[in-house]
Design a protein around this motif. Structure first.
Motif, PDB file in Angstrom:
ATOM      1  N   ALA A  23      -2.334  -4.946  14.012  1.00  0.00           N
ATOM      2  CA  ALA A  23      -1.843  -3.634  13.600  1.00  0.00           C
ATOM      3  C   ALA A  23      -1.706  -2.713  14.816  1.00  0.00           C
ATOM      4  N   LEU A  24      -2.672  -2.751  15.718  1.00  0.00           N
ATOM      5  CA  LEU A  24      -2.619  -1.923  16.924  1.00  0.00           C
ATOM      6  C   LEU A  24      -1.451  -2.333  17.815  1.00  0.00           C
ATOM      7  N   PHE A  25      -1.269  -3.643  18.003  1.00  0.00           N
ATOM      8  CA  PHE A  25      -0.152  -4.131  18.809  1.00  0.00           C
ATOM      9  C   PHE A  25       1.178  -3.684  18.218  1.00  0.00           C
ATOM     10  N   THR A  26       1.317  -3.807  16.909  1.00  0.00           N
ATOM     11  CA  THR A  26       2.557  -3.402  16.251  1.00  0.00           C
ATOM     12  C   THR A  26       2.808  -1.914  16.435  1.00  0.00           C
ATOM     13  N   LEU A  27       1.778  -1.112  16.255  1.00  0.00           N
ATOM     14  CA  LEU A  27       1.911   0.337  16.417  1.00  0.00           C
ATOM     15  C   LEU A  27       2.300   0.700  17.842  1.00  0.00           C
ATOM     16  N   VAL A  28       1.657   0.080  18.816  1.00  0.00           N
ATOM     17  CA  VAL A  28       1.973   0.369  20.222  1.00  0.00           C
ATOM     18  C   VAL A  28       3.392  -0.080  20.556  1.00  0.00           C
ATOM     19  N   ALA A  29       3.771  -1.274  20.110  1.00  0.00           N
ATOM     20  CA  ALA A  29       5.111  -1.793  20.414  1.00  0.00           C
ATOM     21  C   ALA A  29       6.193  -0.924  19.780  1.00  0.00           C
ATOM     22  N   LEU A  30       5.980  -0.516  18.540  1.00  0.00           N
ATOM     23  CA  LEU A  30       6.982   0.319  17.883  1.00  0.00           C
ATOM     24  C   LEU A  30       7.053   1.707  18.510  1.00  0.00           C
ATOM     25  N   SER A  31       5.923   2.248  18.911  1.00  0.00           N
ATOM     26  CA  SER A  31       5.920   3.575  19.525  1.00  0.00           C
ATOM     27  C   SER A  31       6.573   3.555  20.902  1.00  0.00           C
ATOM     28  N   TYR A  32       6.274   2.536  21.679  1.00  0.00           N
ATOM     29  CA  TYR A  32       6.794   2.468  23.040  1.00  0.00           C
ATOM     30  C   TYR A  32       8.298   2.174  23.056  1.00  0.00           C
ATOM     31  N   ASN A  33       8.735   1.258  22.197  1.00  0.00           N
ATOM     32  CA  ASN A  33      10.130   0.826  22.195  1.00  0.00           C
ATOM     33  C   ASN A  33      10.913   1.414  21.024  1.00  0.00           C
ATOM     34  N   GLU A  34      10.579   2.604  20.637  1.00  0.00           N
ATOM     35  CA  GLU A  34      11.157   3.192  19.424  1.00  0.00           C
ATOM     36  C   GLU A  34      12.681   3.168  19.418  1.00  0.00           C
ATOM     37  N   ALA A  35      13.303   3.578  20.488  1.00  0.00           N
ATOM     38  CA  ALA A  35      14.754   3.699  20.505  1.00  0.00           C
ATOM     39  C   ALA A  35      15.449   2.369  20.771  1.00  0.00           C
ATOM     40  N   LYS A  36      14.749   1.382  21.313  1.00  0.00           N
ATOM     41  CA  LYS A  36      15.385   0.125  21.702  1.00  0.00           C
ATOM     42  C   LYS A  36      15.284  -0.972  20.642  1.00  0.00           C
ATOM     43  N   ILE A  37      14.409  -0.808  19.659  1.00  0.00           N
ATOM     44  CA  ILE A  37      14.164  -1.876  18.684  1.00  0.00           C
ATOM     45  C   ILE A  37      15.195  -1.830  17.564  1.00  0.00           C
ATOM     46  N   ASN A  38      15.715  -2.995  17.229  1.00  0.00           N
ATOM     47  CA  ASN A  38      16.579  -3.121  16.066  1.00  0.00           C
ATOM     48  C   ASN A  38      15.667  -3.154  14.836  1.00  0.00           C
ATOM     49  N   THR A  39      15.648  -2.081  14.081  1.00  0.00           N
ATOM     50  CA  THR A  39      14.716  -1.931  12.963  1.00  0.00           C
ATOM     51  C   THR A  39      14.910  -3.014  11.911  1.00  0.00           C
ATOM     52  N   ARG A  40      16.136  -3.399  11.672  1.00  0.00           N
ATOM     53  CA  ARG A  40      16.401  -4.421  10.657  1.00  0.00           C
ATOM     54  C   ARG A  40      15.737  -5.742  11.024  1.00  0.00           C
ATOM     55  N   LYS A  41      15.896  -6.175  12.270  1.00  0.00           N
ATOM     56  CA  LYS A  41      15.285  -7.435  12.702  1.00  0.00           C
ATOM     57  C   LYS A  41      13.759  -7.332  12.698  1.00  0.00           C
ATOM     58  N   TRP A  42      13.245  -6.187  13.111  1.00  0.00           N
ATOM     59  CA  TRP A  42      11.792  -6.006  13.145  1.00  0.00           C
ATOM     60  C   TRP A  42      11.210  -6.069  11.734  1.00  0.00           C
ATOM     61  N   ASN A  43      11.866  -5.445  10.765  1.00  0.00           N
ATOM     62  CA  ASN A  43      11.408  -5.491   9.379  1.00  0.00           C
ATOM     63  C   ASN A  43      11.480  -6.902   8.813  1.00  0.00           C
ATOM     64  N   LEU A  44      12.575  -7.600   9.096  1.00  0.00           N
ATOM     65  CA  LEU A  44      12.697  -8.980   8.629  1.00  0.00           C
ATOM     66  C   LEU A  44      11.615  -9.865   9.240  1.00  0.00           C
ATOM     67  N   PHE A  45      11.313  -9.662  10.510  1.00  0.00           N
ATOM     68  CA  PHE A  45      10.246 -10.414  11.162  1.00  0.00           C
ATOM     69  C   PHE A  45       8.901 -10.119  10.499  1.00  0.00           C
ATOM     70  N   GLY A  46       8.637  -8.859  10.217  1.00  0.00           N
ATOM     71  CA  GLY A  46       7.366  -8.486   9.593  1.00  0.00           C
ATOM     72  C   GLY A  46       7.217  -9.057   8.201  1.00  0.00           C
ATOM     73  N   TYR A  47       8.259  -8.968   7.397  1.00  0.00           N
ATOM     74  CA  TYR A  47       8.196  -9.517   6.044  1.00  0.00           C
ATOM     75  C   TYR A  47       8.065 -11.042   6.075  1.00  0.00           C
ATOM     76  N   THR A  48       8.751 -11.683   7.011  1.00  0.00           N
ATOM     77  CA  THR A  48       8.645 -13.141   7.134  1.00  0.00           C
ATOM     78  C   THR A  48       7.238 -13.540   7.547  1.00  0.00           C
ATOM     79  N   LEU A  49       6.664 -12.830   8.499  1.00  0.00           N
ATOM     80  CA  LEU A  49       5.300 -13.120   8.932  1.00  0.00           C
ATOM     81  C   LEU A  49       4.299 -12.908   7.802  1.00  0.00           C
ATOM     82  N   PHE A  50       4.467 -11.838   7.034  1.00  0.00           N
ATOM     83  CA  PHE A  50       3.593 -11.582   5.893  1.00  0.00           C
ATOM     84  C   PHE A  50       3.720 -12.688   4.857  1.00  0.00           C
TER      85      PHE A  50
END
Length: 113
Positions: free
Chosen positions: A56-83
């Protein structure tokens, strides 16, 4: 008078997102009861928290640091797939061990003593 277009659609989306949060929280709480019954000598709530927090900490840090560069759709799909896969692996482990929660490999019994 101002017309509110899409009000019903917004309410449906909020309801779905709220249910998604509720179902995932309920799954986590229920799995703690399951692990407590499966491993009575361990303390699953503490272990699950210690395992969950670094991710959870890694995810929060990664999303905060790379906020403008991350493709939100791919990140959400990755998270749901991992879950989904992690939840599926709990069921596979239960089926593989016939509900005992014990893995025996090469003569090693990994059940807590």
């Amino acid at each position: 008078m101002i017309q509110l277009e899409g009000r019903f659609a917004a309410m449906v989306v909020c309801w779905l997102l709220g249910n998604g949060c509720l179902f995932s929280w309920n799954s986590m709480i229920t799995i703690l009861d399951y692990y407590a019954a499966l491993f009575p000598r361990y303390h699953p709530p503490r272990v699950l928290t210690l395992v969950y927090q670094p991710y959870a900490l890694f995810t929060l840090v990664a999303l905060s640091y790379n906020e403008a560069k991350i493709n939100t759709r791919k990140w959400n799909l990755f998270g749901y797939t991992l879950f989904f896969l992690s939840t599926l692996l709990v069921l596979v482990l239960d089926l593989a061990t016939s509900g005992r929660g014990v893995l025996e490999y090469a003569g090693c019994n990994l059940q807590p003593s």
